[in-house]
Design a protein around this motif. Structure first.
Motif, PDB file in Angstrom:
ATOM      1  N   GLN A   1       0.826  -1.205   0.000  1.00 48.01           N
ATOM      2  CA  GLN A   1       0.000   0.000   0.000  1.00 48.01           C
ATOM      3  C   GLN A   1       0.860   1.255   0.000  1.00 48.01           C
ATOM      4  OE1 GLN A   1      -2.594   0.248   3.354  1.00 48.01           O
ATOM      5  NE2 GLN A   1      -3.578   2.131   2.676  1.00 48.01           N
ATOM      6  N   ALA A   2       1.958   1.221   0.742  1.00 46.55           N
ATOM      7  CA  ALA A   2       2.835   2.394   0.811  1.00 46.55           C
ATOM      8  C   ALA A   2       3.583   2.622  -0.480  1.00 46.55           C
ATOM      9  CB  ALA A   2       3.836   2.222   1.961  1.00 46.55           C
ATOM     10  N   THR A   3       3.833   1.546  -1.240  1.00 45.19           N
ATOM     11  CA  THR A   3       4.598   1.703  -2.487  1.00 45.19           C
ATOM     12  C   THR A   3       3.689   1.938  -3.685  1.00 45.19           C
ATOM     13  OG1 THR A   3       4.629  -0.710  -2.682  1.00 45.19           O
ATOM     14  CG2 THR A   3       6.532   0.334  -1.661  1.00 45.19           C
ATOM     15  N   SER A   4       2.550   1.194  -3.761  1.00 44.39           N
ATOM     16  CA  SER A   4       1.667   1.339  -4.916  1.00 44.39           C
ATOM     17  C   SER A   4       0.890   2.647  -4.880  1.00 44.39           C
ATOM     18  CB  SER A   4       0.702   0.146  -4.983  1.00 44.39           C
ATOM     19  OG  SER A   4      -0.108   0.119  -3.822  1.00 44.39           O
ATOM     20  N   GLY A   5       0.411   3.053  -3.728  1.00 45.34           N
ATOM     21  CA  GLY A   5      -0.298   4.324  -3.607  1.00 45.34           C
ATOM     22  C   GLY A   5       0.612   5.411  -3.099  1.00 45.34           C
ATOM     23  N   GLY A   6       1.823   5.484  -3.633  1.00 46.88           N
ATOM     24  CA  GLY A   6       2.863   6.333  -3.077  1.00 46.88           C
ATOM     25  C   GLY A   6       2.563   7.812  -3.125  1.00 46.88           C
ATOM     26  N   LEU A   7       1.924   8.281  -4.194  1.00 46.16           N
ATOM     27  CA  LEU A   7       1.734   9.717  -4.368  1.00 46.16           C
ATOM     28  C   LEU A   7       0.808  10.279  -3.296  1.00 46.16           C
ATOM     29  CD1 LEU A   7       2.406  12.159  -6.065  1.00 46.16           C
ATOM     30  CD2 LEU A   7       0.464  11.617  -7.531  1.00 46.16           C
ATOM     31  N   LEU A   8      -0.364   9.682  -3.135  1.00 46.41           N
ATOM     32  CA  LEU A   8      -1.296  10.149  -2.111  1.00 46.41           C
ATOM     33  C   LEU A   8      -0.704   9.966  -0.721  1.00 46.41           C
ATOM     34  CD1 LEU A   8      -4.090  11.259  -1.433  1.00 46.41           C
ATOM     35  CD2 LEU A   8      -4.953   8.910  -1.474  1.00 46.41           C
ATOM     36  N   TYR A   9      -0.011   8.866  -0.509  1.00 47.04           N
ATOM     37  CA  TYR A   9       0.613   8.605   0.786  1.00 47.04           C
ATOM     38  C   TYR A   9       1.676   9.656   1.086  1.00 47.04           C
ATOM     39  CZ  TYR A   9       2.462   5.752   4.616  1.00 47.04           C
ATOM     40  OH  TYR A   9       2.858   5.298   5.848  1.00 47.04           O
ATOM     41  N   ARG A  10       2.459  10.022   0.078  1.00 43.98           N
ATOM     42  CA  ARG A  10       3.502  11.035   0.264  1.00 43.98           C
ATOM     43  C   ARG A  10       2.889  12.400   0.576  1.00 43.98           C
ATOM     44  NH1 ARG A  10       8.705   9.755  -1.498  1.00 43.98           N
ATOM     45  NH2 ARG A  10       9.165  11.966  -1.534  1.00 43.98           N
ATOM     46  N   PHE A  11       1.808  12.752  -0.116  1.00 44.07           N
ATOM     47  CA  PHE A  11       1.163  14.039   0.145  1.00 44.07           C
ATOM     48  C   PHE A  11       0.625  14.101   1.575  1.00 44.07           C
ATOM     49  CE2 PHE A  11       0.148  15.119  -4.554  1.00 44.07           C
ATOM     50  CZ  PHE A  11       1.422  15.636  -4.691  1.00 44.07           C
ATOM     51  N   ASN A  12       0.031  12.997   2.038  1.00 40.70           N
ATOM     52  CA  ASN A  12      -0.463  12.980   3.416  1.00 40.70           C
ATOM     53  C   ASN A  12       0.681  13.120   4.418  1.00 40.70           C
ATOM     54  OD1 ASN A  12      -3.161  12.651   2.681  1.00 40.70           O
ATOM     55  ND2 ASN A  12      -2.986  10.430   2.581  1.00 40.70           N
ATOM     56  N   VAL A  13       1.779  12.434   4.140  1.00 40.45           N
ATOM     57  CA  VAL A  13       2.948  12.550   5.018  1.00 40.45           C
ATOM     58  C   VAL A  13       3.495  13.979   4.995  1.00 40.45           C
ATOM     59  CG1 VAL A  13       5.343  11.795   5.353  1.00 40.45           C
ATOM     60  CG2 VAL A  13       3.563  10.123   4.829  1.00 40.45           C
ATOM     61  N   LEU A  14       3.552  14.584   3.799  1.00 37.31           N
ATOM     62  CA  LEU A  14       4.039  15.954   3.685  1.00 37.31           C
ATOM     63  C   LEU A  14       3.155  16.926   4.464  1.00 37.31           C
ATOM     64  CD1 LEU A  14       5.916  18.086   2.433  1.00 37.31           C
ATOM     65  CD2 LEU A  14       4.414  18.112   0.435  1.00 37.31           C
ATOM     66  N   LEU A  15       1.827  16.789   4.347  1.00 36.46           N
ATOM     67  CA  LEU A  15       0.922  17.673   5.074  1.00 36.46           C
ATOM     68  C   LEU A  15       1.070  17.507   6.581  1.00 36.46           C
ATOM     69  CD1 LEU A  15      -2.316  17.405   2.883  1.00 36.46           C
ATOM     70  CD2 LEU A  15      -0.657  19.268   2.954  1.00 36.46           C
ATOM     71  N   ASP A  16       1.250  16.267   7.038  1.00 37.23           N
ATOM     72  CA  ASP A  16       1.473  16.044   8.472  1.00 37.23           C
ATOM     73  C   ASP A  16       2.772  16.693   8.933  1.00 37.23           C
ATOM     74  OD1 ASP A  16      -0.860  14.617   8.658  1.00 37.23           O
ATOM     75  OD2 ASP A  16       0.093  12.664   8.368  1.00 37.23           O
ATOM     76  N   MET A  17       3.814  16.584   8.122  1.00 41.14           N
ATOM     77  CA  MET A  17       5.099  17.197   8.490  1.00 41.14           C
ATOM     78  C   MET A  17       5.008  18.727   8.489  1.00 41.14           C
ATOM     79  SD  MET A  17       7.782  14.715   6.456  1.00 41.14           S
ATOM     80  CE  MET A  17       9.220  15.609   7.073  1.00 41.14           C
ATOM     81  N   ILE A  18       4.236  19.292   7.555  1.00 38.09           N
ATOM     82  CA  ILE A  18       4.065  20.746   7.514  1.00 38.09           C
ATOM     83  C   ILE A  18       3.341  21.231   8.767  1.00 38.09           C
ATOM     84  CG2 ILE A  18       2.840  22.603   6.307  1.00 38.09           C
ATOM     85  CD1 ILE A  18       3.468  21.165   3.704  1.00 38.09           C
ATOM     86  N   LYS A  19       2.338  20.457   9.238  1.00 41.35           N
ATOM     87  CA  LYS A  19       1.622  20.842  10.455  1.00 41.35           C
ATOM     88  C   LYS A  19       2.526  20.784  11.679  1.00 41.35           C
ATOM     89  CE  LYS A  19      -2.809  19.113   8.707  1.00 41.35           C
ATOM     90  NZ  LYS A  19      -3.864  18.067   8.883  1.00 41.35           N
TER      91      LYS A  19
END
Length: 335
Positions: A229-247
């Motif tokens: 799931q982390a590799t196949s849906g990488g783009l959405l997963y990365r955006f969610n991680v980025l938004l969490d890191m920005i917060k």
């Protein structure tokens, strides 16, 4: 690139006539060059963003990433050219501002993904490991409840087997049962009962072992699904991680704001040049030429209607028109 060649390129980008521009004032040429440079800035920026986004985030090959960068730059160039060729309009300005906000946000997210690529990768590994541990813990808890029940049943079967085996041994040595020493019919019967209970115990033990294997397989399957799931849906997963890191990280939020403002200004460069710069001599000349052309067309059409009316040359039409005029003149006399 020489001055004349760049002016030719600027005219090609803005859609102006190179020959007319070269015969106009220096200020007119400066404005066209300024418009062209304002168009090239966001185009170049989006080529870089498209290339970096495709290669570093999507992981595409270099050739495909460059092609995507060129496509993004071409689209932005077309948008900027539409703005450069259009007239000043508040509604058009509002529409372009909304588009600039969207593009600026996407561009700033892309640049954050590129700049903080290693930090995002590290955070993704940590979240993936944490999620895998939680999922496997849930699987382990659910499986251990059933395993405890099977183990309890196995222990009971073992105790039954051991009691039956002890009873058979006691019957054989005369310390229990009938009190007769030796292997007689009763002893053999008790040994057969102990053998049956031993088989029941081994079946219970096999169920425990099988459940342990299934539990481990479920845990491995759960971990594999999380990794997939982390590799196949990488783009959405990365955006969610980025938004969490920005917060969670104010410096990262500051970098995103800076990039957003920077890209917003770059996106609106062409609009600002068109709105702030005064109308040049070349633009006034084009408007004058357009007005003169419209006036000539109007006068030509009026003259054509008076002079080149084909029906007025036919004798029948002339006689009919003459009779009509006489009727109209007589009508006016009676009135």
């Amino acid at each position: 690139m020489t001055k004349h060649n760049f002016l030719r390129l600027a005219c090609l980008l803005t859609g102006d006539d190179y020959k007319l521009v070269t015969q106009d004032t220096p200020e007119s040429r400066k404005k066209i060059i300024l418009l062209a440079e304002a168009m090239l800035l966001p185009t170049t920026l989006w080529f870089i963003c498209g290339w970096l986004f495709s290669s570093m985030i999507l992981g595409l090959p270099l050739g495909i990433a460059l092609l995507i960068g060129l496509i993004a730059a071409y689209i932005v160039l077309k948008v900027e050219r539409v703005i450069a060729l259009s007239h000043r309009s508040k509604s058009f300005l509002i529409m372009r501002a909304i588009l600039a906000i969207c593009l600026a946000l996407f561009g700033s997210i892309t640049m954050d993904e590129v700049i903080f690529h290693e930090d995002i990768e590290r955070r993704m590994v940590e979240l993936q490991r944490h999620e895998a541990e939680q999922s496997m813990q849930r699987v382990r808890v659910d499986s251990e409840i059933e395993l405890a029940s099977l183990a309890s049943l196995r222990d009971k079967r073992y105790d039954d087997w051991q009691r039956a085996l002890k009873a058979a041994n006691d019957e054989a040595d005369g310390s229990g049962g009938s009190g007769k020493k030796g292997v007689d019919a009763i002893t053999r019967q008790k040994m057969l009962a102990a053998d049956r209970l031993e088989e029941v115990y081994h079946e219970a033990q096999n169920q425990v072992d099988q459940h342990k294997a299934e539990m481990q397989a479920r845990m491995d399957r759960t971990q594999a699904e999380i990794i997939n799931q982390a590799t196949s849906g990488g783009l959405l997963y990365r955006f969610n991680v980025l938004l969490d890191m920005i917060k969670e990280n104010p410096p990262m939020l500051l970098v995103m704001i800076v990039f957003s403002v920077f890209m917003f200004i770059i996106e609106l460069l062409v609009v600002m040049v068109k709105m702030q710069k005064k109308q040049s001599h070349y633009e006034m000349k084009l408007e004058t030429m357009d007005l003169i052309g419209k006036e000539r067309m109007r006068k030509t059409m009026e003259r054509d209607q008076q002079v080149y009316n084909p029906s007025s040359r036919l004798p029948q039409v002339r006689d009919a028109m003459k009779g009509l005029h006489q009727i109209e003149r007589g009508f006016h006399l009676f009135n």
